[in-house]
Motif scaffolding. Structure first.
Motif, short mmCIF file in Angstrom:
data_model
loop_
_atom_site.label_atom_id
_atom_site.label_comp_id
_atom_site.label_asym_id
_atom_site.label_seq_id
_atom_site.Cartn_x
_atom_site.Cartn_y
_atom_site.Cartn_z
N VAL A 86 133.84 70.02 36.95
CA VAL A 86 133.97 68.56 37.04
C VAL A 86 133.56 68.09 38.43
O VAL A 86 132.73 67.18 38.58
CB VAL A 86 135.41 68.11 36.71
CG1 VAL A 86 135.60 66.63 37.03
CG2 VAL A 86 135.74 68.39 35.25
N TRP A 87 134.13 68.70 39.45
CA TRP A 87 133.91 68.22 40.82
C TRP A 87 132.55 68.60 41.38
O TRP A 87 132.08 68.01 42.35
CB TRP A 87 135.05 68.64 41.73
CG TRP A 87 136.27 67.90 41.32
CD1 TRP A 87 137.39 68.40 40.73
CD2 TRP A 87 136.47 66.48 41.39
NE1 TRP A 87 138.27 67.39 40.43
CE2 TRP A 87 137.73 66.21 40.82
CE3 TRP A 87 135.72 65.42 41.85
CZ2 TRP A 87 138.24 64.91 40.73
CZ3 TRP A 87 136.22 64.14 41.77
CH2 TRP A 87 137.46 63.89 41.21
N LEU A 88 131.88 69.57 40.78
CA LEU A 88 130.52 69.85 41.19
C LEU A 88 129.55 68.79 40.65
O LEU A 88 128.48 68.60 41.19
CB LEU A 88 130.09 71.25 40.74
CG LEU A 88 130.78 72.38 41.50
CD1 LEU A 88 130.44 73.73 40.88
CD2 LEU A 88 130.41 72.36 42.97
N GLN A 89 129.97 68.08 39.60
CA GLN A 89 129.14 67.02 39.03
C GLN A 89 129.45 65.65 39.61
O GLN A 89 128.58 64.79 39.65
CB GLN A 89 129.34 66.95 37.52
CG GLN A 89 128.76 68.13 36.80
CD GLN A 89 128.85 67.96 35.29
OE1 GLN A 89 129.27 66.93 34.79
NE2 GLN A 89 128.45 68.97 34.58
N LEU A 90 130.69 65.44 40.02
CA LEU A 90 131.11 64.12 40.47
C LEU A 90 131.22 64.05 41.99
O LEU A 90 131.39 65.06 42.65
CB LEU A 90 132.48 63.77 39.86
CG LEU A 90 132.55 63.69 38.35
CD1 LEU A 90 133.99 63.42 37.92
CD2 LEU A 90 131.63 62.60 37.82
N LYS A 91 131.16 62.83 42.50
CA LYS A 91 131.40 62.60 43.93
C LYS A 91 132.88 62.34 44.15
O LYS A 91 133.62 62.03 43.22
CB LYS A 91 130.58 61.40 44.40
CG LYS A 91 129.09 61.64 44.33
CD LYS A 91 128.33 60.46 44.86
CE LYS A 91 126.84 60.75 44.79
NZ LYS A 91 126.05 59.65 45.31
N ALA A 92 133.30 62.44 45.39
CA ALA A 92 134.72 62.26 45.73
C ALA A 92 135.23 60.88 45.35
O ALA A 92 136.41 60.71 45.04
CB ALA A 92 134.93 62.51 47.22
#
Length: 66
Positions: free
Chosen positions: A28-34
């Motif tokens: 998930v976090w590799l696809q989304l920004k903070a």
């Protein structure tokens, strides 16, 4: 003997449930920004079959690695 060896080899590739969730949250976090919105996180988490809370639990961990 062959069956025992095969079982032993397969057991080396299993992970516990919490590690599985952590890895899915990583996807998930590799696809989304903070600064992703809650809706974006929920949608992406759903695609990896985890809930929003699990994704948020591991957010800092994965963003630090990223």
């Amino acid at each position: 003997m062959q069956d025992e060896l095969t079982a032993k080899m397969h057991s080396e590739f299993t992970i516990d449930a919490e590690t599985e969730k952590r890895h899915r949250a990583g996807c998930v976090w590799l696809q989304l920004k903070a600064d992703a919105t809650k809706e974006e996180v929920e949608e992406c988490a759903k695609s990896y079959e985890i809930d929003y809370e699990t994704a948020m639990k591991w957010k800092d961990y994965w963003l630090d690695l990223k």
